[in-house]
Design a protein around this motif. Structure first.
Motif, PDB file in Angstrom:
ATOM      1  N   ILE A 114     -45.966  13.341   5.242  1.00 34.88           N
ATOM      2  CA  ILE A 114     -44.682  13.349   4.524  1.00 34.88           C
ATOM      3  C   ILE A 114     -43.525  13.549   5.507  1.00 34.88           C
ATOM      4  O   ILE A 114     -42.492  12.871   5.435  1.00 34.88           O
ATOM      5  N   ILE A 115     -43.713  14.447   6.469  1.00 37.14           N
ATOM      6  CA  ILE A 115     -42.665  14.691   7.473  1.00 37.14           C
ATOM      7  C   ILE A 115     -42.450  13.440   8.327  1.00 37.14           C
ATOM      8  O   ILE A 115     -41.311  13.036   8.583  1.00 37.14           O
ATOM      9  N   LYS A 116     -43.528  12.808   8.761  1.00 40.82           N
ATOM     10  CA  LYS A 116     -43.416  11.590   9.580  1.00 40.82           C
ATOM     11  C   LYS A 116     -42.672  10.495   8.831  1.00 40.82           C
ATOM     12  O   LYS A 116     -41.817   9.807   9.383  1.00 40.82           O
ATOM     13  N   GLN A 117     -42.994  10.305   7.558  1.00 44.52           N
ATOM     14  CA  GLN A 117     -42.315   9.286   6.757  1.00 44.52           C
ATOM     15  C   GLN A 117     -40.826   9.607   6.608  1.00 44.52           C
ATOM     16  O   GLN A 117     -39.972   8.726   6.681  1.00 44.52           O
ATOM     17  N   GLY A 118     -40.513  10.877   6.390  1.00 42.89           N
ATOM     18  CA  GLY A 118     -39.114  11.284   6.238  1.00 42.89           C
ATOM     19  C   GLY A 118     -38.308  11.026   7.493  1.00 42.89           C
ATOM     20  O   GLY A 118     -37.178  10.537   7.431  1.00 42.89           O
ATOM     21  N   TRP A 119     -38.881  11.307   8.654  1.00 45.63           N
ATOM     22  CA  TRP A 119     -38.178  11.102   9.924  1.00 45.63           C
ATOM     23  C   TRP A 119     -38.120   9.620  10.305  1.00 45.63           C
ATOM     24  O   TRP A 119     -37.267   9.225  11.103  1.00 45.63           O
ATOM     25  N   ALA A 120     -38.986   8.806   9.740  1.00 47.05           N
ATOM     26  CA  ALA A 120     -39.012   7.379  10.078  1.00 47.05           C
ATOM     27  C   ALA A 120     -37.892   6.598   9.401  1.00 47.05           C
ATOM     28  O   ALA A 120     -37.502   5.534   9.869  1.00 47.05           O
ATOM     29  N   HIS A 121     -37.333   7.107   8.293  1.00 45.78           N
ATOM     30  CA  HIS A 121     -36.269   6.406   7.580  1.00 45.78           C
ATOM     31  C   HIS A 121     -34.968   6.468   8.369  1.00 45.78           C
ATOM     32  O   HIS A 121     -34.647   7.493   8.965  1.00 45.78           O
TER      33      HIS A 121
END
Length: 128
Positions: A114-121
């Motif tokens: 979830i953290i990785k996806q959030g930072w990828a946006h």
């Protein structure tokens, strides 16, 4: 209106004050809330509330948060009055709650993803 509207000097006569209160009641007027000094006129020895704001109950229903503000006198021995009219109570804007990361979230198996996806946006707006 009352003896409380005067400080110092000889007391006011009761009959004229009672007549004034009756007149205001007969007209359906009610005294407005005031802010600031109680007294609107003064000399060396006496202070009096000579000036007031009145309203009808209907007006009070339309503008429930209005008030009379007694301003400081300038050149005169009278204090000017400012009538502030508000239809509704002004609300304070609530500040956004700060985000707080909870340590227990690390125990969730999906947390890292979830953290990785959030930072990828891509970021839009202020980076702060």
């Amino acid at each position: 209106m009352t003896q409380a509207d005067k400080s110092g000097g000889p007391p006011r006569a009761h009959a004229p004050m009672a007549a004034f209160r009756r007149t205001m009641a007969n007209c359906g007027f009610i005294d407005m809330v005031f802010v600031g000094s109680r007294y609107t006129w003064s000399n060396k020895f006496t202070k009096e509330r000579l000036d007031k704001g009145f309203q009808t109950p209907l007006w009070r229903n339309w503008f429930p948060h209005n008030r009379v503000i007694t301003l400081d006198p300038s050149e005169s021995d009278h204090s000017p009055l400012l009538i502030e009219i508000q239809a509704g109570k002004q609300r304070k804007h609530r500040s956004r709650r700060l985000f707080r990361f909870e340590e227990i979230w690390h125990e969730n198996s999906e947390c890292n993803e979830i953290i990785k996806q959030g930072w990828a946006h891509p970021l839009t707006g202020n980076a702060l």
